[in-house]
Enzyme design. Structure first.
Site, PDB file in Angstrom:
ATOM      1  N   ASN A 286      -1.188   1.303   6.251  1.00  0.00           N
ATOM      2  CA  ASN A 286      -0.459   0.189   5.651  1.00  0.00           C
ATOM      3  C   ASN A 286      -0.209  -0.852   6.736  1.00  0.00           C
ATOM      4  O   ASN A 286       0.042  -0.492   7.886  1.00  0.00           O
ATOM      5  CB  ASN A 286       0.908   0.634   5.113  1.00  0.00           C
ATOM      6  N   GLY A 287      -0.204  -2.136   6.366  1.00  0.00           N
ATOM      7  CA  GLY A 287       0.122  -3.173   7.332  1.00  0.00           C
ATOM      8  C   GLY A 287      -1.105  -3.883   7.855  1.00  0.00           C
ATOM      9  O   GLY A 287      -2.178  -3.852   7.249  1.00  0.00           O
TER      10      GLY A 287
ATOM     11  N   GLU B 262      20.788 -21.308   4.091  1.00  0.00           N
ATOM     12  CA  GLU B 262      20.487 -19.965   3.595  1.00  0.00           C
ATOM     13  C   GLU B 262      21.414 -18.927   4.228  1.00  0.00           C
ATOM     14  O   GLU B 262      21.893 -18.013   3.544  1.00  0.00           O
ATOM     15  CB  GLU B 262      19.024 -19.625   3.877  1.00  0.00           C
TER      16      GLU B 262
ATOM     17  N   LYS C  15      23.955 -16.496   2.114  1.00  0.00           N
ATOM     18  CA  LYS C  15      23.946 -15.043   2.202  1.00  0.00           C
ATOM     19  C   LYS C  15      25.345 -14.495   2.507  1.00  0.00           C
ATOM     20  O   LYS C  15      25.782 -13.503   1.939  1.00  0.00           O
ATOM     21  CB  LYS C  15      22.968 -14.576   3.290  1.00  0.00           C
TER      22      LYS C  15
ATOM     23  N   GLU D  65      27.474 -14.838  -0.637  1.00  0.00           N
ATOM     24  CA  GLU D  65      27.054 -13.900  -1.681  1.00  0.00           C
ATOM     25  C   GLU D  65      27.578 -12.489  -1.433  1.00  0.00           C
ATOM     26  O   GLU D  65      28.022 -11.817  -2.359  1.00  0.00           O
ATOM     27  CB  GLU D  65      25.525 -13.834  -1.746  1.00  0.00           C
TER      28      GLU D  65
ATOM     29  N   TRP E  22      -3.722  -2.243  -1.215  1.00  0.00           N
ATOM     30  CA  TRP E  22      -3.588  -3.636  -1.645  1.00  0.00           C
ATOM     31  C   TRP E  22      -4.380  -4.438  -0.636  1.00  0.00           C
ATOM     32  O   TRP E  22      -3.996  -4.551   0.524  1.00  0.00           O
ATOM     33  CB  TRP E  22      -2.124  -4.040  -1.644  1.00  0.00           C
TER      34      TRP E  22
ATOM     35  N   CYS F 142       0.832  -1.198   0.000  1.00  0.00           N
ATOM     36  CA  CYS F 142       0.000   0.000   0.000  1.00  0.00           C
ATOM     37  C   CYS F 142       0.870   1.253   0.000  1.00  0.00           C
ATOM     38  O   CYS F 142       2.042   1.223   0.340  1.00  0.00           O
ATOM     39  CB  CYS F 142      -0.903   0.023   1.227  1.00  0.00           C
TER      40      CYS F 142
ATOM     41  N   ARG G 272       3.909   0.129  -6.281  1.00  0.00           N
ATOM     42  CA  ARG G 272       3.743  -0.768  -5.144  1.00  0.00           C
ATOM     43  C   ARG G 272       2.639  -1.799  -5.386  1.00  0.00           C
ATOM     44  O   ARG G 272       2.575  -2.801  -4.680  1.00  0.00           O
ATOM     45  CB  ARG G 272       3.382   0.052  -3.886  1.00  0.00           C
TER      46      ARG G 272
ATOM     47  N   LYS H  66      20.473 -10.339 -10.563  1.00  0.00           N
ATOM     48  CA  LYS H  66      19.213 -10.477  -9.836  1.00  0.00           C
ATOM     49  C   LYS H  66      18.362 -11.581 -10.428  1.00  0.00           C
ATOM     50  O   LYS H  66      17.788 -12.387  -9.707  1.00  0.00           O
ATOM     51  CB  LYS H  66      18.445  -9.144  -9.863  1.00  0.00           C
TER      52      LYS H  66
ATOM     53  N   HIS I 262      30.173 -36.480  11.389  1.00  0.00           N
ATOM     54  CA  HIS I 262      30.393 -37.402  10.275  1.00  0.00           C
ATOM     55  C   HIS I 262      31.357 -36.822   9.237  1.00  0.00           C
ATOM     56  O   HIS I 262      31.334 -37.234   8.077  1.00  0.00           O
ATOM     57  CB  HIS I 262      29.059 -37.770   9.623  1.00  0.00           C
TER      58      HIS I 262
END
Length: 607
Positions: free
Chosen positions: A98-99, A479, A483, A486, A74, A2, A27, A602, A502
């Site tokens: 918003n939210g 992950e 990160k 990257e 939204w 929003c 948005r 990207k 192991h």
């Protein structure tokens, strides 16, 4: 996401409100509206669909007023209708929002018992009704707004406008960003600097928990405890806000901090809060007849699939295969019409994932796409599209798209569990309520950024780093390591904690930090045992846990990051934040290009 705009001007503001909303079209939205105060009376115009509909309405039915607020919505709670469009109005109060207000049901019940009549299906109307009730109880507009904010739970940005007050807007930020613009005898507030760019180049950003009283003479800003504070005013060029980083140094930082907001949008897209149930296009799949589910993706999206495997198997009791897209079709895996497959991609243009989808199409019963771009190639090729609602993600290293992928996959797992008879309505409601907590929990995790940054400066000195986790924290360890690789170019690996003995434990020495992700879940004791094994061999362990975990196992840890205590179901979503912030601040310490790491793009549109 929003969009919000507010103007205290020197001339009629309706045209500028509509123009500002047009700058927020990127948005995404499904309705829009504005409200002004003229001759002491609140006036509104709202329309469903494109902003051209609102612009046409305002042209046909002009409204005066040198003060006003506007909003692109939204839809979250309630369908995209004129009645549900913002600004909402009751009594002498209008609000744009918003939210998500997490406790709106309890507040609505309380206010209904007090005789308040609700006209919409939205959580936002609760804010308007509560503020109106407090004003009718004798509070001033400013005090009523402050008291209303104190009652709200969730992640949100709000602007209040008051009947009879032509020099007053109250704005507040908790989880969702807001910027204040300073003009000559005029003041502005907006979701970001882009909304304000043609109006002023002097911008201050509200910090988490801030609320502000705006008058044409300036702004009085209060922090989350109500203390007056100053926020620096920056001069921002119009060119720089065409792709605005807000108060952040990098797009990645901005996108990390947008997660409470966009996670709320993702939850709202797939949850009916009144029924406490999942509502999704995936309902077109009869998961009770699916024999096997295949999840296919690349990179960070693959780790989102890895987390989802735990959800689908534990909650829905549905067998799941997770596949790296670049390997999937070359293995020529056997597929069945009784199978379903979900392909996950932020851009929806990832070449390997698109090729894998085309291989599966016609071989499985249903192909679903979890994407951030509903018009993308992968979305167009799928049978069912599940948009993640993250908004534009500029930083190459995915952050907010990852958490929105997790939310979207979690709701799909709940739906599958319901269809397969593995959970009843009460358990579905419990899981949905947990997902509704995620915006607030993400905001709480983000508040730990200073201590995570301090740890990151130490991690940046290392050549090698290990991440450990068990259960759904294992893919989060993968992950986290990705990160760090990257962004900082530090060699990092993620392991299932129990696998250390192991082989990988041979890597342990005092120059290799070990990041242990360990909420107090059913495998916490096992994780602690594995942590003790590496500490016994000289490892410097940074333990990421909750308060209970810190009390039970933190005595010998090198560093501890204490996150909010959350249910294991949503823990992977919340634990994404420290993994992201650790990598981001390590990269800052190393001086690497955070938004465009070397050799990366990207959207990978070639195999």
């Amino acid at each position: 996401m929003c969009g919000i705009i507010g103007i205290l001007g020197s001339k009629d503001v309706a045209p500028d409100l509509v123009s500002a909303l047009k700058r927020l079209e990127y948005r995404g939205y499904d309705s829009a509206g504005i409200a002004t105060v003229a001759e002491g009376a609140l006036l509104r115009r709202r329309a469903v669909g494109k902003l051209s509909a609102l612009a046409a309405l305002v042209a046909a039915e002009p409204i005066a007023g040198r003060i006003g607020i506007g909003h692109t919505r939204w839809a979250t709670h309630g369908a995209p209708t004129t009645r549900n469009a913002h600004p909402h109005h009751a009594g002498k109060v209008a609000v744009v929002h918003n939210g998500i207000i997490e406790n709106y049901r309890a507040l609505r019940a309380e206010l209904t018992a007090l005789g308040r009549n609700f006209e919409t299906e939205t959580d936002t109307e609760t804010v308007v009704q509560l503020c109106t009730h407090l004003m009718q109880s004798g509070l001033s507009p400013e005090d009523a707004a402050a008291a209303t904010l104190a009652r709200l739970e969730g992640a949100f940005a709000l602007c209040f406008l008051f009947d009879g007050e032509e020099d007053l807007i109250v704005a507040a930020r908790r989880g969702s960003p807001l910027a204040i613009g300073y003009g000559e005898g005029e003041m502005y507030v907006g979701s970001d600097a882009l909304a304000l760019a043609p109006l002023t180049n002097r911008i201050a950003y509200l910090e988490e928990g801030d609320w502000a009283v705006l008058r044409r003479s300036g702004a009085t800003i209060h922090d989350h405890e109500g203390r007056p504070v100053e926020r620096p005013v920056r001069v921002v060029s119009v060119e720089s806000v065409l792709m605005d980083k807000g108060e952040h140094r990098h797009f990645m930082a901005k996108e990390i901090h947008e997660q409470p907001t966009v996670a709320g949008y993702a939850v709202a897209a797939y949850v009916d809060p009144a029924r406490r149930a999942v509502v999704s296009p995936a309902e077109a799949v009869d998961f009770s007849k699916v024999g096997r589910l295949t999840l296919v993706a690349c990179g960070t999206a693959y780790y989102a699939c890895h987390v989802a495997k735990y959800w689908f198997e534990a909650i829905a009791r549905l067998p799941v295969e997770i596949e790296i897209a670049s390997e999937f079709r070359y293995r020529e895996p056997p597929l069945s019409r009784s199978d379903a497959a979900i392909f996950v991609s932020q851009s929806g243009e990832t070449a390997d994932t698109l090729a894998a989808l085309r291989y599966a199409k016609g071989r499985v019963g249903t192909v679903l796409a979890v994407v951030n771009v509903p018009e993308s190639s992968i979305a167009r090729a799928a049978d069912i599209v599940l948009p993640i609602r993250a908004g534009a993600e500029i930083g190459v290293a995915s952050t907010k798209a990852f958490t929105c992928q997790l939310v979207t996959l979690a709701t799909t797992a709940i739906l599958a569990a319901r269809q397969r008879g593995e959970i009843d309505a009460a358990e579905e409601g419990r899981l949905v309520d947990l997902l509704a907590e995620t915006p607030r929990r993400l905001a709480e995790a983000l508040a730990l950024e200073p201590e995570i940054a301090d740890l990151a400066h130490e991690i940046a000195k290392a050549r090698d780093v290990l991440y450990l986790g068990r259960g759904s924290m294992y893919p989060m360890a993968l992950e986290g390591a990705l990160k760090l690789k990257e962004l900082s170019y530090i060699h990092a690996e993620g392991y299932a904690s129990g696998e250390m003995k192991h082989g990988p434990i041979a890597l342990i020495e005092d120059t290799v930090p070990v990041i242990v992700l360990a909420p107090t879940d059913t495998v916490f004791g096992k994780t602690v045992s594995n942590m003790q094994e590496v500490m016994a061999r000289g490892a410097k362990v940074a333990l990421v846990t909750d308060a209970n975990g810190a009390a039970l196992a933190g005595a010998d840890a090198w560093r501890i990051v204490t996150l909010p205590a959350v249910d294991p179901f949503i823990a992977p979503i919340v634990y994404a934040v420290p993994a992201q912030l650790l990598a981001y601040h390590a990269a800052l310490a190393k001086g690497t290009d955070v938004d465009q790491p070397r050799n990366l793009a990207k959207s990978v549109t070639v195999e």
